[in-house]
Design a protein around this motif. Structure first.
Motif, PDB file in Angstrom:
ATOM      1  N   VAL A 142      52.149  40.580  41.132  1.00  0.00           N
ATOM      2  CA  VAL A 142      51.240  39.896  41.726  1.00  0.00           C
ATOM      3  C   VAL A 142      50.414  39.633  40.184  1.00  0.00           C
ATOM      4  N   GLY A 185      51.163  36.357  39.733  1.00  0.00           N
ATOM      5  CA  GLY A 185      50.366  35.478  40.677  1.00  0.00           C
ATOM      6  C   GLY A 185      50.711  35.861  42.116  1.00  0.00           C
ATOM      7  N   LEU A 186      49.992  35.602  43.099  1.00  0.00           N
ATOM      8  CA  LEU A 186      50.340  35.920  44.365  1.00  0.00           C
ATOM      9  C   LEU A 186      51.409  35.141  44.998  1.00  0.00           C
ATOM     10  N   ARG A 187      51.737  33.822  44.346  1.00  0.00           N
ATOM     11  CA  ARG A 187      52.720  32.982  44.808  1.00  0.00           C
ATOM     12  C   ARG A 187      54.243  33.615  44.293  1.00  0.00           C
ATOM     13  N   LYS A 188      54.114  34.602  43.452  1.00  0.00           N
ATOM     14  CA  LYS A 188      55.385  35.194  43.122  1.00  0.00           C
ATOM     15  C   LYS A 188      55.806  36.649  43.933  1.00  0.00           C
ATOM     16  N   LEU A 189      54.868  36.615  44.864  1.00  0.00           N
ATOM     17  CA  LEU A 189      54.955  37.918  45.543  1.00  0.00           C
ATOM     18  C   LEU A 189      55.930  37.630  46.829  1.00  0.00           C
ATOM     19  N   ILE A 203      51.610  40.582  51.864  1.00  0.00           N
ATOM     20  CA  ILE A 203      50.573  39.988  51.490  1.00  0.00           C
ATOM     21  C   ILE A 203      49.348  40.545  51.796  1.00  0.00           C
ATOM     22  N   THR A 214      49.135  44.384  50.655  1.00  0.00           N
ATOM     23  CA  THR A 214      49.050  44.569  49.307  1.00  0.00           C
ATOM     24  C   THR A 214      47.846  44.361  48.963  1.00  0.00           C
ATOM     25  N   PHE A 264      45.414  42.061  39.116  1.00  0.00           N
ATOM     26  CA  PHE A 264      45.310  41.583  40.524  1.00  0.00           C
ATOM     27  C   PHE A 264      44.265  41.069  41.125  1.00  0.00           C
ATOM     28  N   GLU A 301      43.596  37.633  39.847  1.00  0.00           N
ATOM     29  CA  GLU A 301      44.760  36.645  40.648  1.00  0.00           C
ATOM     30  C   GLU A 301      44.219  36.121  42.153  1.00  0.00           C
ATOM     31  N   GLU A 315      43.421  32.847  43.900  1.00  0.00           N
ATOM     32  CA  GLU A 315      44.305  32.576  45.159  1.00  0.00           C
ATOM     33  C   GLU A 315      43.557  32.050  46.177  1.00  0.00           C
TER      34      GLU A 315
END
Length: 222
Positions: free
Chosen positions: A35, A39-43, A70, A73, A114, A117, A121
């Motif tokens: 992340v 970013g969170l979208r890559k998690l 998510i 994390t 993190f 980000e 998000e």
């Protein structure tokens, strides 16, 4: 035997990745790094598996769904952030306020990234707000407690938020620009302002000149 999580017939050579460990905490720390970089979208399961050096199936086994990944994390990062926070360390006075901030950023840049980000998000995913608010309320309360200890009267909400925002901005700027010395200079100025609010005597120094530590300040001491 092929990994059931991979498409059938995919025989492309796999990239070797470092194995950070297969335990749940190791996977959560790998997720934080993912992340922090993308970013969170890559998690995703696959991104965490590659970062941790484990199989996609092991990440699925531990978390079951991406939403659970998510959620856990975020919870892990919040606990880690609070455990390494430099607020509430209880120094002797304003001159000790937020000591260790620079070192905290250098020691855990991914954890700090993190949080930023997560802030961005949360504007797109309102379900993240309760977690984020819980973290920041802890920060705000700790800042209020520190200021109450340093100042002659209880600080207002605005002052507490202003001081915390200054610290948070310094962390962000150090993450992006580096410039450790600029962060140190800004912290020196912030401590001078707090000393003035506390009614402590403040000696004028040129920008960037370090604060004196130890001693009674009597002439001839050094």
């Amino acid at each position: 035997m092929s990994d059931p999580a991979d498409p059938a017939g995919d025989q492309r050579p796999r990239k070797r990745v470092r194995n950070y460990g297969a335990g749940r905490v190791a996977l959560l720390e790998a997720a934080v790094r993912v992340v922090a970089r993308g970013g969170l979208r890559k998690l995703t399961y696959r991104a965490v598996a590659q970062e941790a050096g484990v199989t996609h199936g092991l990440v699925v086994h531990h978390f079951g769904s991406r939403d659970a990944l998510i959620e856990e994390t975020v919870t892990h990062a919040i606990r880690s952030s609070l455990s390494v926070s430099v607020l509430g360390l209880g120094g002797d006075g304003a001159a000790d306020f937020a000591t260790g901030l620079v070192q905290m950023v250098e020691a855990g840049p991914d954890l700090q990234a993190f949080q930023y980000e997560l802030l961005l998000e949360a504007r797109r995913r309102p379900e993240l707000l309760p977690h984020l608010r819980a973290l920041y309320e802890e920060y705000f309360e700790t800042t209020r407690g520190e200021l109450s200890r340093l100042l002659p009267g209880p600080p207002g909400r605005g002052l507490s938020r202003l001081v915390f925002a200054a610290l948070e901005g310094l962390v962000l700027h150090q993450l992006v620009f580096g410039e450790r010395e600029v962060t140190e200079e800004a912290l020196t100025e912030l401590r001078e302002l707090l000393r003035a609010l506390a009614g402590e005597s403040v000696e004028h120094r040129e920008p960037g000149e370090p604060e004196e530590s130890g001693g009674s300040g009597e002439p001839g001491e050094g």
